[in-house]
Write an enzyme that holds these catalytic residues in place. Sequence first.
Site, PDB file in Angstrom:
ATOM      1  N   CYS A  59      21.441 -36.557  33.627  1.00  0.00           N
ATOM      2  CA  CYS A  59      20.182 -36.760  32.911  1.00  0.00           C
ATOM      3  C   CYS A  59      19.435 -35.438  32.898  1.00  0.00           C
ATOM      4  CB  CYS A  59      19.350 -37.836  33.610  1.00  0.00           C
ATOM      5  SG  CYS A  59      17.664 -37.942  33.006  1.00  0.00           S
ATOM      6  N   CYS A  87      24.221 -28.190  37.118  1.00  0.00           N
ATOM      7  CA  CYS A  87      24.965 -29.444  37.117  1.00  0.00           C
ATOM      8  C   CYS A  87      24.880 -30.060  38.512  1.00  0.00           C
ATOM      9  CB  CYS A  87      26.422 -29.172  36.755  1.00  0.00           C
ATOM     10  SG  CYS A  87      27.509 -30.578  37.075  1.00  0.00           S
ATOM     11  N   CYS A  90      28.820 -29.427  40.010  1.00  0.00           N
ATOM     12  CA  CYS A  90      29.376 -28.109  40.307  1.00  0.00           C
ATOM     13  C   CYS A  90      28.330 -27.003  40.372  1.00  0.00           C
ATOM     14  CB  CYS A  90      30.433 -27.741  39.264  1.00  0.00           C
ATOM     15  SG  CYS A  90      29.694 -27.428  37.644  1.00  0.00           S
ATOM     16  N   HIS A 137       3.856 -13.697   2.610  1.00  0.00           N
ATOM     17  CA  HIS A 137       4.474 -14.922   3.114  1.00  0.00           C
ATOM     18  C   HIS A 137       4.866 -15.907   2.033  1.00  0.00           C
ATOM     19  CE1 HIS A 137       0.630 -16.609   2.170  1.00  0.00           C
ATOM     20  NE2 HIS A 137       0.040 -15.703   2.902  1.00  0.00           N
ATOM     21  N   CYS A 150      19.445 -35.294  22.418  1.00  0.00           N
ATOM     22  CA  CYS A 150      19.657 -36.334  23.410  1.00  0.00           C
ATOM     23  C   CYS A 150      19.504 -35.770  24.818  1.00  0.00           C
ATOM     24  CB  CYS A 150      21.058 -36.896  23.221  1.00  0.00           C
ATOM     25  SG  CYS A 150      21.534 -38.073  24.466  1.00  0.00           S
ATOM     26  N   CYS A 167       0.906   3.383   2.113  1.00  0.00           N
ATOM     27  CA  CYS A 167       1.333   3.646   3.485  1.00  0.00           C
ATOM     28  C   CYS A 167       2.562   2.827   3.833  1.00  0.00           C
ATOM     29  CB  CYS A 167       0.204   3.329   4.467  1.00  0.00           C
ATOM     30  SG  CYS A 167      -0.083   1.562   4.677  1.00  0.00           S
ATOM     31  N   CYS A 220      -0.259  -9.998   2.026  1.00  0.00           N
ATOM     32  CA  CYS A 220      -0.758 -10.999   1.090  1.00  0.00           C
ATOM     33  C   CYS A 220      -2.196 -10.609   0.766  1.00  0.00           C
ATOM     34  CB  CYS A 220      -0.715 -12.380   1.740  1.00  0.00           C
ATOM     35  SG  CYS A 220      -1.635 -13.644   0.848  1.00  0.00           S
ATOM     36  N   CYS A 255       0.853  -1.184   0.000  1.00  0.00           N
ATOM     37  CA  CYS A 255       0.000   0.000   0.000  1.00  0.00           C
ATOM     38  C   CYS A 255       0.895   1.241   0.000  1.00  0.00           C
ATOM     39  CB  CYS A 255      -0.869  -0.045   1.257  1.00  0.00           C
ATOM     40  SG  CYS A 255      -1.938   1.368   1.471  1.00  0.00           S
TER      41      CYS A 255
HETATM   42 ZN   LIG Z   1      -1.825 -15.219   2.319  1.00  0.00          ZN
HETATM   43 ZN   LIG Z   2      23.553 -38.895  23.161  1.00  0.00          ZN
HETATM   44 ZN   LIG Z   3      16.919 -39.081  35.008  1.00  0.00          ZN
HETATM   45 ZN   LIG Z   4      29.530 -29.239  36.478  1.00  0.00          ZN
HETATM   46 ZN   LIG Z   5      -2.152   1.213   3.780  1.00  0.00          ZN
END
Ligand SMILES: [Zn+2]
Ligand SMILES: [Zn+2]
Ligand SMILES: [Zn+2]
Ligand SMILES: [Zn+2]
Ligand SMILES: [Zn+2]
Lengths: 161, 603
Positions: free
Chosen positions: B303, B278, B281, B246, B291, B233, B238, B231
């Site tokens: 873990c 940890c 520490c 997009h 993982c 402006c 879209c 526009c």
């Molecule tokens: Zn669209």
């Molecule tokens: Zn792993």
């Molecule tokens: Zn665990």
């Molecule tokens: Zn540590």
């Molecule tokens: Zn506009």
Amino acid sequence: MTSTSAQSRKTLSKIACNRLQKELAEWQVNPPAGFKHKVTDNLQRWVIEVTGASGTLYTGELYQLQVDFPEHYPMEAPQVIFLPPAPAHPHIYSNGHICLDILYDSWSPAMTVSSICISILSMLSSSTVKQRPVDNDRYVKNCRNGRSPKETRWWFHDDKV
Amino acid sequence: MEEFDYLSSGEEEEDCESLDGIESDDQRWTSTSLSSTQVITEESLLAAQVEDLHRVMDLLTVREQHARTLLIYHRWDIDRLIAAFVEKGREWLFSEAGVTMVESRNSASSWSSSPIMCEICIEEVPPNSVTTMDCGHCFCNDCWTEHFIVKINDGQSKRVRCMAHKCNAICDEDIVRKLVSEKNPSIADRFKRFLLESYIEDNKKVKWCPSVPHCGNAIRVDGDAYCEVECTCGKQFCFSCSLEAHSPCSCPMWDLWVKKCQDESESVNWMTANTKPCPKCNKPVEKNGGCNLVSCICGQPFCWLCGGATGRDHTWSSIAGHSCGRYNAADKAKRAETDLYRYMHYYNRFKGHMDSLTLETKLKASIQEKVSIVESKNFGNKDYSWVINGLYRLFRSRRVLSYSYPFAFYMFGEDLFGDDMTEKIREMKKNLFEDQQQQLESHVEKLSSLLEEKFDEFTEEKIRDLRMHVINFSVSVDGLCLKMYECIENDLLGPLQHAIHNIAPYNSKGIEKASELPIFQDTSANLKSTKITGANNALPRASTTNEKRATDSSQPSSSGLLRESSSMDENICSTRKRSRKDGRGDTLIDLNLPTWVVDKNGF
Ligand SMILES: [Zn+2]
Ligand SMILES: [Zn+2]
Ligand SMILES: [Zn+2]
Ligand SMILES: [Zn+2]
Ligand SMILES: [Zn+2]
Ligand SMILES: [Zn+2]
Ligand SMILES: [Zn+2]
């Protein structure tokens, strides 16, 4: 009655007032057959007694219609419902709401309380079976919070019945 | 590759020719090359519909208000209206839409001096205070006025029907306006406005600009509704879904993606922002892979799920000697986690390119500065439009690259096309697409780094070198974008069973800037004819520049080349559907030009 709470509390416009006084005067001289206006001093709410026409399923039965007029009547449609108990009819819900197009989309300012009454009576008279609309329970449940029938998006039942 | 041939030949020959080519490249960015999208401002809203109204008035010999009623009924779709006229005839067309014309049969009554009974208020009124509508129904002016106001307040301005029972006629808009404005001018204005805006609201070719706060404009698109527009402006969107531009995502993909980003933002934040102490520490440790066995810099593995110290031996589903039960999560939970990682993979790339784009946008000023430094150096070649062109190419391709990630997320995921292809084919197509995506990605990054060079400190020789590189990569990036779109349209979306995924075609020039509609003399007379808003301030300057450019290009030496290169432009730069009318393009004034570009071209 739940539906009345949704009715606008605004007072009638000048046009509405004049028109209702004229309609009332005309009614007193020439009421539609089968209807009786219960006299009150409330111009904005009429209660009308209907007697089922002879030779129909509703012969001799008495019902009451409540008609509430909005501020801009007749440019706006009045709200019309049956007071309990509402007649058992495929277009009348157990909460008194009436599925009739002239009360909503097809309302025209040229119609009057008398013409509404005549339409409702003919709707009753043409019924061949005393039963509720198929969607009665669902509809009535949806209306519980005091919804006015004028807020419903109606798709009108087949008017042959 | 083709594009490199084109450039290397340019390099061998001397500047003159390739310069012209580049100049026209410059014009691609700076002039609106078409008339398929227009801005409809408050001032031109009437003008925008006059053409349609006049066509219907001429075709059916009716007055303007009847033409409007017909068009509103047919949602401003003239073709549909004409088809209905041809197929079912004039009578049907009129009565269906509520246009009723009765011969002035009751003129007698308006001449008589005896009072007339109005059936609405049931009053007798003098004949000069009643109005008869085209349908022949006559009521008193007070009743009409009240009826009109109730309808307008109820939002029904576009179809104010007659008050008579079962009369389908639409009231004459002139009468509505006249009667209502006597009682309430502001409601009359609103009525007028509603009628005008029906052209926007009821018209599938026109949409409001989605800017917030709203700029007051609407955009009309004459061609394909799957396109992206800008526009006046400055808002780009879209046209089909009114959300941000997009492409190459389809509208449904983008809609899903936006929702997904909202839904997932919490879990993504949790995953990315959350760290765990940890167990040895106590330093915070961040998880950076799929993982759930994480290691602290102190060497302690633990873990992630329960935070407990563990040994190092693990598989995807278990850590040796550790049994918190969370690691052995049910398949469902693992599945959800895999899905989340898949999403994050695409999201991070999508977001990464968006962030780069933001940073690069900030580069504009510093590049402009560098350009003025080298310009002052009096080198032989004083044309630096290649820098700006390169920058625009970078912006354009960044966007494409960025939106290609949500596209890929849905294209190769289960959500949308789970049943559309076999696992094997999906994998094959995914590889094909990712090859192209990665190639584009590496070229885009290269272009970006070239543009970040401190060329203001370069020798003339080195600048020439950089120039060729920037041009090379600009062209190849353009070509790669196009190729990716072709892959998307022909190999990926094309073969789908349910072809609901349309995308706005690739447009090398960037998002199309809608041109302003002229305001007709007769209609602008009573309106404020010029509205100066922020976006329009550049008008006088831009127009001078444009005139200048037009004269320049009319020189015989360059005009031939210009035309040739711009037609080549058409060939390489847009995919599919779009074959634009050209010709008028160069004479249009571009109001959207950032002032620094205008400055640049004013040199
Ligand atoms: Zn669209
Ligand atoms: Zn792993
Ligand atoms: Zn665990
Ligand atoms: Zn540590
Ligand atoms: Zn506009
Ligand atoms: Zn009429
Ligand atoms: Zn009247």
